[in-house]
Write a protein that holds these residues in place. Structure first.
Motif, PDB file in Angstrom:
ATOM      1  N   LEU A 133       0.826  -1.203   0.000  1.00 48.37           N
ATOM      2  CA  LEU A 133       0.000   0.000   0.000  1.00 48.37           C
ATOM      3  C   LEU A 133       0.862   1.256   0.000  1.00 48.37           C
ATOM      4  O   LEU A 133       0.538   2.247  -0.667  1.00 48.37           O
ATOM      5  N   GLY A 134       1.975   1.216   0.741  1.00 47.33           N
ATOM      6  CA  GLY A 134       2.895   2.350   0.744  1.00 47.33           C
ATOM      7  C   GLY A 134       3.504   2.593  -0.625  1.00 47.33           C
ATOM      8  O   GLY A 134       3.628   3.742  -1.074  1.00 47.33           O
ATOM      9  N   PHE A 135       3.879   1.499  -1.322  1.00 42.76           N
ATOM     10  CA  PHE A 135       4.418   1.629  -2.674  1.00 42.76           C
ATOM     11  C   PHE A 135       3.386   2.214  -3.635  1.00 42.76           C
ATOM     12  O   PHE A 135       3.724   2.953  -4.564  1.00 42.76           O
ATOM     13  N   ILE A 136       2.112   1.876  -3.417  1.00 39.15           N
ATOM     14  CA  ILE A 136       1.047   2.356  -4.313  1.00 39.15           C
ATOM     15  C   ILE A 136       0.708   3.820  -4.039  1.00 39.15           C
ATOM     16  O   ILE A 136       0.592   4.629  -4.965  1.00 39.15           O
ATOM     17  N   LEU A 137       0.546   4.172  -2.763  1.00 41.38           N
ATOM     18  CA  LEU A 137       0.086   5.518  -2.415  1.00 41.38           C
ATOM     19  C   LEU A 137       1.180   6.576  -2.525  1.00 41.38           C
ATOM     20  O   LEU A 137       0.879   7.751  -2.676  1.00 41.38           O
ATOM     21  N   GLY A 138       2.449   6.158  -2.442  1.00 35.54           N
ATOM     22  CA  GLY A 138       3.543   7.119  -2.545  1.00 35.54           C
ATOM     23  C   GLY A 138       3.483   7.948  -3.817  1.00 35.54           C
ATOM     24  O   GLY A 138       3.419   9.192  -3.767  1.00 35.54           O
ATOM     25  N   PRO A 139       3.489   7.321  -5.001  1.00 39.00           N
ATOM     26  CA  PRO A 139       3.376   8.087  -6.245  1.00 39.00           C
ATOM     27  C   PRO A 139       2.066   8.865  -6.343  1.00 39.00           C
ATOM     28  O   PRO A 139       2.034   9.940  -6.948  1.00 39.00           O
ATOM     29  N   ALA A 140       0.992   8.332  -5.754  1.00 39.60           N
ATOM     30  CA  ALA A 140      -0.287   9.061  -5.788  1.00 39.60           C
ATOM     31  C   ALA A 140      -0.187  10.358  -4.986  1.00 39.60           C
ATOM     32  O   ALA A 140      -0.702  11.404  -5.413  1.00 39.60           O
ATOM     33  N   LEU A 141       0.484  10.304  -3.832  1.00 38.89           N
ATOM     34  CA  LEU A 141       0.693  11.519  -3.046  1.00 38.89           C
ATOM     35  C   LEU A 141       1.574  12.506  -3.805  1.00 38.89           C
ATOM     36  O   LEU A 141       1.330  13.721  -3.788  1.00 38.89           O
ATOM     37  N   GLN A 142       2.588  11.985  -4.492  1.00 37.61           N
ATOM     38  CA  GLN A 142       3.450  12.837  -5.316  1.00 37.61           C
ATOM     39  C   GLN A 142       2.640  13.524  -6.408  1.00 37.61           C
ATOM     40  O   GLN A 142       2.782  14.731  -6.643  1.00 37.61           O
ATOM     41  N   ALA A 143       1.760  12.769  -7.050  1.00 33.70           N
ATOM     42  CA  ALA A 143       0.927  13.347  -8.113  1.00 33.70           C
ATOM     43  C   ALA A 143      -0.017  14.410  -7.554  1.00 33.70           C
ATOM     44  O   ALA A 143      -0.271  15.432  -8.196  1.00 33.70           O
TER      45      ALA A 143
END
Length: 285
Positions: free
Chosen positions: A175-185
């Motif tokens: 979940l951390g790997f998935i949400l990290g780029p989403a937070l960046q976006a």
């Protein structure tokens, strides 16, 4: 209601209860699972530390240092994993002899400091790319606490609970790997210029905001560990019987169990885990 037992004392199975039941009060059970869930959060935030800036490292690197090329980008990305590789056995050995709270807090503090350094790489007069390399290496070094997290969850759960708990650890990491780029976006709307505060040489833009967010989450993680995390140790009755024949002499069982490691299984599991992460890293770069 009785107080929680000493943090490092094992929770043993009662002869008067079912063989699959741990002797623990409701308060102890809540404390144990609260601590396990804090480890889920720690694993989640550790993964975010890797992925939250991964998509913006290259444009940020070009912005802060025009001499950086794609080869150096590869080293910047690899620095995280290298730092984690060095730190994992160190933090693991530390947690074997001291309360796990200590390596957890120290590792997260290193992670927080490294994220702040990443947010300030623009402030140095020269060699900015090397400061970025250093910051990513120390972010990875702080993420070396994943070994401590996994070992704690394995030791704080019974055999019946362990598979689910370890699966939740892996889910938190994913979940951390998935949400990290989403937070960046989501922070891309701040723009490349963003806002500046000259008094402390702060630039808050689409590249640095994720790092400062990671630092803030790390501080929150430290607060959770200091305030709510407690150490718990569970010994399964079946394993105790196979070693000692009964549930008496728990300290002796603990001592004997440390010498019953299946090295072939450990090496095989580590090799498989290496292959999985190697494939993952290839796609990331």
């Amino acid at each position: 209601m009785t107080e929680v037992q000493d943090e490092r004392s094992p929770l043993l199975t009662s002869e008067s209860r079912s063989e699959d039941t741990l002797v623990e009060t409701l308060l102890e059970n809540r404390s144990r699972w609260r601590s396990i869930r804090i480890m889920y959060i720690t694993m989640f935030l550790s993964s975010i530390g890797f992925s939250i800036v991964i998509s913006s490292i290259w444009p940020f690197l070009q912005k802060v240092d025009k001499t950086a090329d794609t080869s150096f980008l590869g080293w910047v990305i690899a620095a995280y994993s290298l730092g984690q590789m060095v730190a994992s056995p160190l933090f693991g050995a530390w947690s074997n002899y001291r309360p796990r709270r200590e390596p957890l807090i120290v590792s997260i503090f290193i992670n927080v400091s490294a994220n702040v350094l990443y947010g300030y790489v623009h402030a140095f007069p020269s060699h900015n790319k090397y400061y970025m390399l250093l910051s990513r290496a120390f972010i990875g070094f702080g993420a070396g606490n994943v070994a401590v997290v996994r070992s704690y969850v394995a030791g704080a759960t019974s055999l019946q609970e362990r598979t689910t708990a370890m699966a939740n650890i892996s889910a938190s990491q994913a979940l951390g790997f998935i949400l990290g780029p989403a937070l960046q976006a989501g922070m891309a709307s701040i723009g490349q210029t963003g806002v500046s505060w000259n008094l402390i040489d702060l630039e808050l833009n689409m590249y640095t905001a994720p790092a400062f967010l990671g630092a803030f989450l790390g501080v929150a993680n430290i607060v959770l560990i200091v305030a709510l995390f407690r150490e718990h140790c569970v010994i399964d009755l079946d394993r105790m019987k196979s070693i000692n024949g009964n549930i008496q002499g728990s300290s002796e069982v603990l001592e004997n169990s440390y010498h019953s490691i299946d090295l072939i299984a450990v090496v095989s599991s580590n090799t498989l885990f290496f292959v999985i992460l190697f494939v993952f890293a290839i796609f990331e770069t």
